[in-house]
Structure formats: structure tokens, C-alpha cells
Design a protein around this motif. Structure first.
Motif, PDB file in Angstrom:
ATOM      1  N   VAL A  34       9.263  -2.846  -6.098  1.00 36.09           N
ATOM      2  CA  VAL A  34       8.606  -2.036  -5.075  1.00 36.09           C
ATOM      3  C   VAL A  34       9.614  -1.072  -4.475  1.00 36.09           C
ATOM      4  O   VAL A  34      10.810  -1.362  -4.380  1.00 36.09           O
ATOM      5  CB  VAL A  34       7.980  -2.901  -3.953  1.00 36.09           C
ATOM      6  N   THR A  72       6.293   0.000  -8.315  1.00 37.58           N
ATOM      7  CA  THR A  72       6.664   0.950  -9.383  1.00 37.58           C
ATOM      8  C   THR A  72       6.649   0.309 -10.753  1.00 37.58           C
ATOM      9  O   THR A  72       6.586   1.007 -11.761  1.00 37.58           O
ATOM     10  CB  THR A  72       8.055   1.540  -9.116  1.00 37.58           C
ATOM     11  N   LEU A 113       8.772   3.842   0.463  1.00 34.53           N
ATOM     12  CA  LEU A 113       8.704   5.304   0.348  1.00 34.53           C
ATOM     13  C   LEU A 113       9.351   6.006   1.529  1.00 34.53           C
ATOM     14  O   LEU A 113       9.625   7.208   1.466  1.00 34.53           O
ATOM     15  CB  LEU A 113       7.241   5.749   0.208  1.00 34.53           C
ATOM     16  N   PRO A 126      -5.394  -0.644  -7.364  1.00 36.53           N
ATOM     17  CA  PRO A 126      -4.813   0.677  -7.083  1.00 36.53           C
ATOM     18  C   PRO A 126      -5.820   1.793  -6.928  1.00 36.53           C
ATOM     19  O   PRO A 126      -5.458   2.894  -6.533  1.00 36.53           O
ATOM     20  CB  PRO A 126      -3.925   0.919  -8.313  1.00 36.53           C
ATOM     21  N   ARG A 148       3.229   2.477   2.962  1.00 42.13           N
ATOM     22  CA  ARG A 148       4.255   3.392   2.415  1.00 42.13           C
ATOM     23  C   ARG A 148       5.209   2.642   1.490  1.00 42.13           C
ATOM     24  O   ARG A 148       6.413   2.867   1.503  1.00 42.13           O
ATOM     25  CB  ARG A 148       5.050   4.083   3.529  1.00 42.13           C
ATOM     26  N   THR A 149       4.660   1.753   0.750  1.00 39.60           N
ATOM     27  CA  THR A 149       5.458   0.941  -0.159  1.00 39.60           C
ATOM     28  C   THR A 149       4.757   0.945  -1.510  1.00 39.60           C
ATOM     29  O   THR A 149       3.619   0.486  -1.616  1.00 39.60           O
ATOM     30  CB  THR A 149       5.589  -0.497   0.378  1.00 39.60           C
ATOM     31  N   GLU A 150       5.445   1.456  -2.507  1.00 38.16           N
ATOM     32  CA  GLU A 150       4.807   1.627  -3.802  1.00 38.16           C
ATOM     33  C   GLU A 150       5.349   0.593  -4.797  1.00 38.16           C
ATOM     34  O   GLU A 150       6.561   0.381  -4.890  1.00 38.16           O
ATOM     35  CB  GLU A 150       5.087   3.035  -4.341  1.00 38.16           C
ATOM     36  N   GLU A 175       0.859  -1.188   0.000  1.00 37.39           N
ATOM     37  CA  GLU A 175       0.000   0.000   0.000  1.00 37.39           C
ATOM     38  C   GLU A 175       0.895   1.237   0.000  1.00 37.39           C
ATOM     39  O   GLU A 175       1.741   1.391   0.880  1.00 37.39           O
ATOM     40  CB  GLU A 175      -0.914  -0.013   1.225  1.00 37.39           C
ATOM     41  N   ARG A 176       0.684   2.070  -0.999  1.00 33.78           N
ATOM     42  CA  ARG A 176       1.489   3.272  -1.144  1.00 33.78           C
ATOM     43  C   ARG A 176       1.284   4.248   0.017  1.00 33.78           C
ATOM     44  O   ARG A 176       2.203   4.906   0.471  1.00 33.78           O
ATOM     45  CB  ARG A 176       1.106   3.943  -2.460  1.00 33.78           C
TER      46      ARG A 176
END
Lengths: 545, 545
Positions: free
Chosen positions: A92, A81, A95, A112, A77-79, A32-33
Motif C-alpha cells: 500500500v 498498489t 498518497l 475497487p 488516500r491510501t492506494e 481507500e484511494r
């Protein structure tokens, strides 16, 4: 089996927990970003307004609680990419640290979501949006600070919820909307009471207008005016977050969402997608479209878990039921509206009623307006809308269920809905819609819509208002003659030859009047929804449909 | 054409007004034995309680208003005493003058309704009933006089409405009911909260008891006790008023109601019957039965007008949706209940849930209990029940609509119901019923009912309560061991071999626990509805089903 899920809200988290219940041995990783998963995004406006006063109430789950109960590996806080479908791997980025890594998968689920549309305007970098908890923290920070004025751009569901909630916090609120009406999912005459309600609660509406620039403490409008704006919130809509998928060569649909089949499979092997980011099959048209709503997202999340687990699934076209509160009103819709039917040149019948939420003889009944759209060839229900103080949600839910069950418009008359006088009526508002539909289908009634009236009158039709003289005196449609219903049989000879249009307050007496006149040999139509719909349409909206 | 209608409420008046709209030239005569037509019979208890304070509010139409608008010839206090189908004539008696006369007809519609059952008890002549305006005038007269105590015989819908309303007027109220539960249309564990609510509001309940004699100011009960009773009201049920039809040689059905076909035709030519007096086709069984409810009466009235006017009509089996308010609760039901299914030896699955009326993170959500009954072979919905503070009506209406539309139990999961946090949940309570049904259908869940638990435990099953230790300590099922869900994976080896039953508060954590244990190879079932249903069933009702 290792399943990687991109996005930890609604569809993604429904998929993760269902997957665990079906596969105790699977490894399930959720990226989850944002800083939070499984938060109550539909509650954000109400937290901004202080209705929900505990921020923790928005956080339904945490990575820790999901690990403890479902053995999920949730990384916020992990995107993600990039996706490499050939290698079955995603890249990933943490962030917080900026460190990138590669995570392989057996199956990949993309959830997303959709992101708020932010137009390219001068000063737009100051505008807020409302998508996640960080967004609402920013908004609350602004409101708790020195902000006294707010401009909300967009009068859709979120814009209206924000307007209510920022008024609740004492701000001067202006809503700027490009369309001539609030609440685009509704037709203008159905949205008019919501605009009235907003204005009555101190919300300034700038309809048919737009923000062209955002200054330090004000916005400039398309008509040249300026509106003070300590806070500006963009709420003009969302677009599917399909960039990650597109970059991986995954196909999108005609509306820009990720294309999926009935089992949520994308064009890439072992890659699935769900929720606001994907295109869904519209139940009315069978066409692909965007329906960014929580219910379909959640059910798609569960469905994709079933697919990955090898369970059979049912195809699920969407009817798009939605509702919004606006101070003391609620407004809801399902299926297609009249605007869309007209734009698509699809034949339809429209029915307007103005029933009460429960039996009128029991205290506390509240008025509502309902609209039903019907396929004239099949009698299928194409859509419905409602606005009122109470019980609109129930009627729209019943109609949404009828649509799924293939109950025809006329068959709404036969539904047995729970009746005691504080809850409904022996002939429920939904039944009454069915009775009208049945009369139209059988030809025992013919109606004319509010927006068709000017042309009919121009062509020489005579408009007969069958309300009482007192009602007539209190307000009537220009050009109408008044013959009270109970005197109509005796005074019918006063009417000229040619087409007649009858009207009353809500359409019910007009129906009886039309039946009398028809049997006297007249060419007569009843103004659908009566004076009340006409006022909402022709007077309270700025333009005809 | 001359149409004579016997009975001027609900079905009779719906027939009369629809007939007029379809046949401007027909002569329509309505005979009503009572002093009023078209009155709000479902409002009578609330007028008795003062909620409806204006008696005129009950009188929706008068003979004069019906003559003015619909040219109906309505004659109140006029009883039809016999029918001569051969001569197409009825004999009528003016109850004011006693004068008899003969009225011919082309078509005759019988809508005599159903009359309260008054058992042959000593002193029963003092008992009141509540069917029409005269009845409620008598009741109000008694309550406004010296009455301080009331006994209501029968804890059905009307009995409960009367209990609430006589409490509202300050009376000491006792309800005597032969069954072990209130609200016979509900299963005992679903009715238990209503009994609690009545007691909490000062209503004394005598369940499993009966009135054997009525004295001057008290009643004697079957157990020998006496209860003070300035007022006694009989509300044990109604029976169809079929005597007039029977005397004319018209056939009745197995339950004593007038037999009609799908077009409301009786066995006599040109004689139709509608409403509470006729037998209706049950949608679940296809069998004939009695369903004395306002909605079917009204729709039958309209239907018979269509038939007489030569319009095509649809057959309309009934699902029998009904609702009652009980102080702050509402209780509703549709279709068959579990008692009836068991009595008929019909296979079924039962599902209990305890959701909230809207998203828990938004203030003001109220708890409810829902029950769904499902055909295990077809997944068809057989019935549903609900009890709670808010939103029960909506969920039962949605399920009633789903039944009519042939939406299966599992497909309830797919319904798109209007969601904003103040109105519902992204996964609505109806969706959740569908999810459970889908798991049971697919075999991904297995449940045990509260009333099956004692036998399972006797046979050696181990009961595992997966709630937190604090919840467990606050009350648990005798014999249960406590292993908190989040610790279950690590502690599963503590469990003995043999059948396991898991339970939690409402059944949801139990489902996850059962999934974990099943995949560990255990033979496990989840206690349907959890501790809450068990308490309502095994503790709060006096007997097992």
C-alpha cells in the motif's frame, strides 16, 4: 482473522460493516484511494446541481465514525498498489506521504469499483469526470466560476442526470451521444420521450454524433461542427478497475471484469471481489456480464462477509434494475431490451402500453409508457422498460420482483396491486401488461411492432385506424384508412381482402377491433402500442431498430 | 350462446366485455338493479369530498356506450328477483315500471357484489351508506344542504376515506369504531399513525365505542355520550349479496358468500359467480374467505368469460392487497396481519422497520413504517403492512408480488429495485426487511416485539437503550438504562447478568448492539422496530395485542 478490504464505497463498506457485526474479534482494514469512504456517489449529480446543497450530506460515514461504531481501521488516500496472493499480503502507498508499506491479510476483499472511460482525444485532459467527491468538487468549482456552457459526452444515466443538473445551474448544455438515441438501456421508442423532455428543458442533443477534439472553450464534433464548452464532462461509461487484480494474476471474465464464483471468490485463494469491478451472472441469459449498479454492489458486499464468516449464501444472478430522473420524467428498465434480444437473435414478444399512473377519474393522473419483453416459448419475462411522470418506478420494481419470483408475463394479470384511485387502478398498468401477454400467449391477440409496420404495408397490408375522426385528423400514420371502432361491425365490408393492421391511440381499441375482425374471418394484427408508440418509434427516433 | 349477467359493475362488466371480445356472436344481457353500470365505486368518497368535481367522471361507461362498442344489452334499474337453474331462466323486474318478465340463458354469471351492513339501531333509517352513485348523490345532497356535523360509523377503509372527504367539505366529523384501533386490516401499532393523522386533521375518534341509537341531529354512544350528527354514515363493513343465489338453492361457503370453484362455477349447472359476493381462496391459508376488493372482482370477471369461452384458466388464490389514503398518509396491507396469526395460533416472525421513502441525503424523503410477517418454518412471507407519506404503495406492491412469486422473506434482500436517490435507496426498504428476515432466519439476530416487552421486563430483563443521551432524554421506555452504541464495547461490563433487551430509535443500532453483546456472551434480544414501534404500540394504542 484479519480482513483487508480494497475500496471503501458501496460493496467494500457493506462488507466491512457486516463483517464486524458477524466477527467482533476480526481485524478489519479498509484502504481507500480517495479522500472519502462511504459517500453517496449516486448523489453527486444532484450536489452539482444544488438540489443537495450540503456537501456533508454526501458523506454518509467518515473513518472516525466507522472506527467508533464498527472498530474499522479505515485509511483514506491510501492506494493498494499490488497483491501477493502467495504471501497473503498487499503493498500500500500512502498518497499523502508517498510511503509504501506491506499489509498482510487472512482474507482479501477487492472492491475497487469502475472508472469513467476517458477516450484518447486531443484536449481530453481538460475533460472532467464524475466518480467521487473530488470530481464533483472540481465540477462545482468550474460551474461556480465563469463557466456558462457545458458539453456532456454520453447520454446515459449519468449524462442525463448531469444535463438536468447543469441546466439547473443555468448553463447552456449540449449532450453529445454516438448512438441515435439517449439512454442506451432503453429501446429507442421508449427513450424518445426522454429526449423530448431534455430538449423541452433547453438541453441541446447531438445524437449520432461524437466529440473528436476538445479545444480551450469548445469541442469539435464528428460532423465538423463546434459547440461552446467551458466545461466538458465525460460520461460515456465505466470500465471495471481490474488492473490491480490482473497484475496479481487473478483471472478476469469475458467482459474484462474480475471473475468471481457465486461466493465472490476470485481465482486466487483467499481473495474475493465484489461490486462494479466484477462480472456478474445475468439472470436472463445465465451469462457473465458487467452491471455497475449500487444495489448489486451492496448485496455482494454483504454476501462476501457472510462467506468469509462461514455462513451459507444464495446465488444471486442480476436483473439489472435501473432508473433515472430527467426533469419531470423518470425512465427505468430491468432485464434485457429489444435491441439486445434482436442482436442475440433470441425470440421475444414485445408489448407496449400507455397507461395512466392512477385511475383516470381521480385528478392528477400522469401518463406513462411501459414495455414488456416476453419469451414466447416459456412466457417468462425477459425485461421491461418504463417512462413517464409518476409511478414508473413502482411498476418496474413490481416487474423486477416478478422476474425474480418466476412470475410469468401472463401471470402479471393476476397480481393484486394496491388500489385506491389516487394510487393505481383496479386493473393496474402491470395487470394490463399481463392481460396483453395472456392474449398473445393464448393466441387471442396478434400484434405487429412499430418497426415491422413499413414492411407489412409494403407487402400490401391495409392499415385501419379505429380512432374517432377527430383523433385521426389530428395526426395519423400515412396510408391509414379511418373506420371508428364503434362503426366497425357495420363497415367491415368496406375493407379489402388480404392482411389488415388495425391501430388506435394506445392499442386498446385496436385490440377490440382486431377481435371483431378476426371473428369475421380477417387476417388481422393490432399495432402494438398504437399511434403513440408508432410516433415515438418511427417519428421521434432517427432510425428504425 | 346467450349469457345473462347479474350486476353491471367491476366483475360483471369485466365478464361482459371480455365475453364479447371472445364471442362476437354471443348474446350478452346485463341486468343492473341500480341506475348506473361500470361506475367508479372507489371514487365515491372523493366525489363526496369534491376532489373529483365532475359527477360524470364517475360514470366510466353507459348502457349506450357499451351497446355501441360491445353490443351489450345492458338494462339498468332492472332487478333479477329469482333464478330457476333447471329452466335456465331468471325472473327480472323493471324497477321503473314494476313489470316482471322471464329471461332465459345458456350461461348465467352472478356479480351482485356486497352490500353495506346496516345494524338494527333505533333511528338507523336516517343513516346513509356509500355503495353506489345514488348513495353518493344522497350524501352530497346532505352535505350541500345544512349539514354541519357528521358521524361515520366504522374506521375501516371507507370510513377513513369518508372522514377525510367530509372534513374537506368543512364538516365536524366523528368516527365511531368498536375496535380499539382504526383500520382493522392493520395491526394496532401500524394503525396508530393513521389515528394520529386523522386527529391532527380535526377528525374526532371514538375508538372502543359504538353507536347505540341515532336521533334527529345526534347519535348516542355506548358509553352514554352523544355526538352531534346532521349526517350519519354506516361504514362498518359489507356482506356478500348471496340472497338471490341462496333462494335458488345455490350453495354458500362458510363465510356466507356464494361458493365457487376455481373456475367460478357455483353448485348450480351453468351458473357462475364472481366478485364481492363470492368466497375466495386465501393464498396464505388456502381457506375460503371474503375479500371484497376491486382487483379480484375484475380478474374474476375476466376469468369467468374465459371459462365460458372454453379457454384454460389458472387458479388464483388471493393475497388481498389493499391501500387507503388518510390526508397526507397512506396505509396499505397484504396477506395476514399479526392479530390474525395470533388468533389462528399460527407461528410467525414479525419485523418492523422505519425507513425513508428515498435516500436520506436527497431532499424530501418521507418516513414510513413497514411490517413484515414471516413463517418461521419456511421463511415464506405471510403478510406485510405499511404506513407513511410516500412510497408505501410501491413497497407493498413489491411484497405482494414477492408473495405470489414465492420469494421468501430473506430473498427480499436480493431484490434489485430501481434506485436513484429521489426514488429509493441502494438498500431499498424492502431489501432491509429481507436483511432483517435473513438475520432472524440464520439466527444472527433475535428480536422481541413491543407487546412482549412488559413480560420480559417483569421477568427481570435489563433494557439497554443505545441511542445518544440526547435522544434518550427526549423520551425513552420506562426502566431503560442508556449506554450509547459507540460506547458499548467499553461499557459492557456495567451490564448485569441475565437477559438483556437492547433498543434504539428504529431497531438498526440495536441490531449492531445486540451483535456486540451476543459475541460477548450475553443473552440479548433487540426490540423490533425500536422506540418508534414501542411508542406506536404501547403508548399510542389503548391496548396491547
Amino acid at each position: 482473522m484479519k480482513v483487508v478490504i480494497v475500496g471503501g464505497v458501496a460493496g467494500g463498506m457493506s462488507a466491512a460493516t457486516r463483517l464486524r457485526r458477524l466477527n467482533e474479534d476480526a481485524r478489519i482494514v479498509v484502504f481507500e484511494r480517495g479522500a472519502h469512504v462511504s459517500f453517496a456517489n449516486c448523489g453527486l449529480p444532484y450536489y452539482a446541481g444544488g438540489v443537495i446543497d450540503d456537501r456533508d450530506a454526501l458523506l454518509l460515514q467518515t473513518p472516525e465514525s466507522l472506527a467508533a461504531r464498527f472498530e474499522l481501521d479505515v485509511r483514506v488516500r491510501t492506494e493498494v498498489t499490488s497483491i501477493d496472493p502467495e504471501a497473503r499480503a498487499v503493498t500500500v502507498r500512502d498518497l499523502t506521504t508517498g510511503v509504501e508499506s506491506v499489509e498482510t491479510y487472512d482474507e482479501l476483499v477487492l472492491s475497487p469499483g469502475a472508472s469513467p472511460i476517458v477516450p484518447d482525444l486531443p484536449g481530453v485532459e481538460r475533460a472532467l469526470v464524475l466518480r467521487d467527491v473530488e470530481d464533483v468538487d472540481r465540477l462545482v468549482g468550474a460551474v461556480d466560476g465563469s463557466a456558462r456552457t457545458a458539453v456532456i459526452v454520453g447520454a446515459g444515466f449519468i449524462g442525463i442526470e448531469l444535463a438536468e443538473n447543469l441546466r439547473r445551474r443555468g448553463l447552456d448544455v449540449t449532450v453529445v451521444e454516438l448512438a441515435d438515441q439517449v439512454l442506451g438501456p432503453l429501446d429507442p421508442e421508449m427513450a424518445a420521450p426522454v429526449a423530448d423532455e431534455l430538449r423541452a428543458n433547453g438541453v441541446r442533443l447531438e445524437l449520432g454524433n461524437q466529440v473528436t477534439a476538445i479545444g480551450a472553450d469548445a469541442v469539435t464534433l464528428g460532423d465538423g461542427g463546434t459547440v461552446p464548452a467551458d466545461v466538458v464532462v465525460m460520461a460515456i461509461g465505466v470500465r471495471p478497475e481490474s488492473a490491480l487484480a490482473v497484475a496479481a494474476g487473478i483471472a478476469t471474465g469475458p467482459r474484462g471484469g474480475i471473475a468471481v464464483d457465486e461466493t465472490m471468490r476470485t481465482s486466487a485463494d483467499h481473495v474475493y471481489a465484489v461490486g462494479d469491478a466484477v462480472e456478474k451472472i445475468d439472470a436472463v441469459s445465465g451469462q457473465s456480464g458487467l452491471v455497475p449498479l449500487a444495489n448489486p454492489a451492496n448485496r455482494q458486499g454483504r454476501l462476501v462477509a457472510d462467506v468469509i464468516s462461514g455462513l451459507p449464501v444464495r446465488p444471486r444472478p442480476v436483473v439489472g434494475t435501473a432508473i433515472v430522473g430527467a426533469f419531470t420524467l423518470m425512465a427505468a428498465a430491468v432485464g434485457w431490451n429489444e435491441k439486445r434480444l434482436r442482436a442475440a437473435d433470441r425470440p421475444y414478444r414485445a408489448i407496449h402500453t400507455h397507461p395512466q399512473s392512477h385511475a383516470g377519474y381521480y385528478p392528477g393522473a400522469q401518463g406513462m409508457s411501459l414495455k414488456l419483453l416476453v419469451d414466447p416459448d416459456t412466457d417468462a419475462i425477459l425485461g421491461a422498460q418504463g417512462v413517464g411522470g409518476e409511478g414508473v418506478d413502482k411498476r418496474i420494481d413490481v416487474i423486477a420482483t416478478a422476474m425474480v419470483g418466476g412470475v410469468t408475463a401472463s401471470e402479471l394479470a393476476d397480481l393484486e396491486l394496491a388500489y385506491a384511485p389516487q394510487f393505481g387502478s383496479a386493473k393496474d398498468p402491470v395487470n394490463m401488461l399481463g392481460y396483453v401477454a395472456d392474449n398473445l400467449r393464448a393466441g387471442t391477440a396478434a400484434t405487429i411492432q412499430w418497426h415491422e409496420l413499413p414492411a407489412a404495408l409494403d407487402a400490401g397490408a391495409t392499415l385501419v385506424d379505429v380512432r374517432t375522426p377527430a383523433e385521426f385528423a389530428a395526426g395519423s400514420i400515412p396510408g391509414a384508412v379511418n373506420i371508428e371502432l364503434d362503426a366497425l361491425r357495420g363497415r367491415a365490408d368496406e375493407l379489402p381482402a388480404g392482411e389488415l393492421v388495425v391501430t388506435c391511440q394506445v392499442g386498446q381499441r385496436g385490440h377490440t377491433a382486431a377481435r371483431i375482425l378476426r371473428q369475421l374471418g380477417c387476417d388481422v394484427r393490432n399495432l402494438d402500442g398504437g399511434y403513440r408508440t408508432w410516433v415515438a418509434g418511427a417519428v421521434r427516433t432517427d432510425t428504425l431498430v
